[in-house]
Design an enzyme around this catalytic site. Sequence first.
Site, PDB file in Angstrom:
ATOM      1  N   ASP A  60      -6.958  -1.150  -4.752  1.00  0.00           N
ATOM      2  CA  ASP A  60      -8.068  -0.883  -3.829  1.00  0.00           C
ATOM      3  C   ASP A  60      -8.993   0.201  -4.364  1.00  0.00           C
ATOM      4  O   ASP A  60     -10.212   0.133  -4.192  1.00  0.00           O
ATOM      5  CB  ASP A  60      -7.521  -0.463  -2.459  1.00  0.00           C
ATOM      6  CG  ASP A  60      -6.655  -1.524  -1.816  1.00  0.00           C
ATOM      7  OD1 ASP A  60      -6.872  -2.724  -2.077  1.00  0.00           O
ATOM      8  OD2 ASP A  60      -5.740  -1.146  -1.052  1.00  0.00           O
ATOM      9  N   ASP A  67       0.852  -1.190   0.000  1.00  0.00           N
ATOM     10  CA  ASP A  67       0.000   0.000   0.000  1.00  0.00           C
ATOM     11  C   ASP A  67       0.885   1.235   0.000  1.00  0.00           C
ATOM     12  O   ASP A  67       1.994   1.216   0.553  1.00  0.00           O
ATOM     13  CB  ASP A  67      -0.912  -0.001   1.228  1.00  0.00           C
ATOM     14  CG  ASP A  67      -1.978  -1.084   1.154  1.00  0.00           C
ATOM     15  OD1 ASP A  67      -2.438  -1.392   0.040  1.00  0.00           O
ATOM     16  OD2 ASP A  67      -2.366  -1.597   2.217  1.00  0.00           O
TER      17      ASP A  67
END
Length: 172
Positions: free
Chosen positions: A147, A122
């Site tokens: 995401d 991330d």
Amino acid sequence: MARGTHPPLALWLVLAAAIALLDQGLKAWVVASFTLGEVRPVTSFFNLVRVHNPGAAFSFLAEASGWQRWFFTVLGIAATGFMVWMLRAYPGQRLFAVALTLIMGGAVGNVVDRLVHGHVIDYLQFRFGFLEPLFYGGYFPSFNFADVAISCGAAALIIDELRRLRRPREAA
């Protein structure tokens, strides 16, 4: 494309692959440019970071003993197979197909991370003061392009369903 014709399944699969490839390219750049845990402020509310998430959304099951890697990998692969089946079954529903394509591309991007790294990379981090009661320091959990694609696809699914519910009922 002529009215009444449907985009071929191959188009949706190529678009999903493009989303997954873009996601993987961004993650490769982050891995090459950031050390684990590094934070680079961009604005007062947005940072680029490098975080490894062995869990799922909001670090769900991140503290598990390692089985979650395979659970989320199998889940992502099964979901991708189901979405391909749905794309074949409903070729005329364009918003639905776009939604599934976004979700599928994001899912594949995160599955690749789990298979290659054992965790998801991330790199997008936002901070808003109003989030402090929910998240430490007001920092929304870090996330990535995959995401974003999954979230946009989920929103498109909701919009598609709301549009379907608002259509006048056809005589049975």
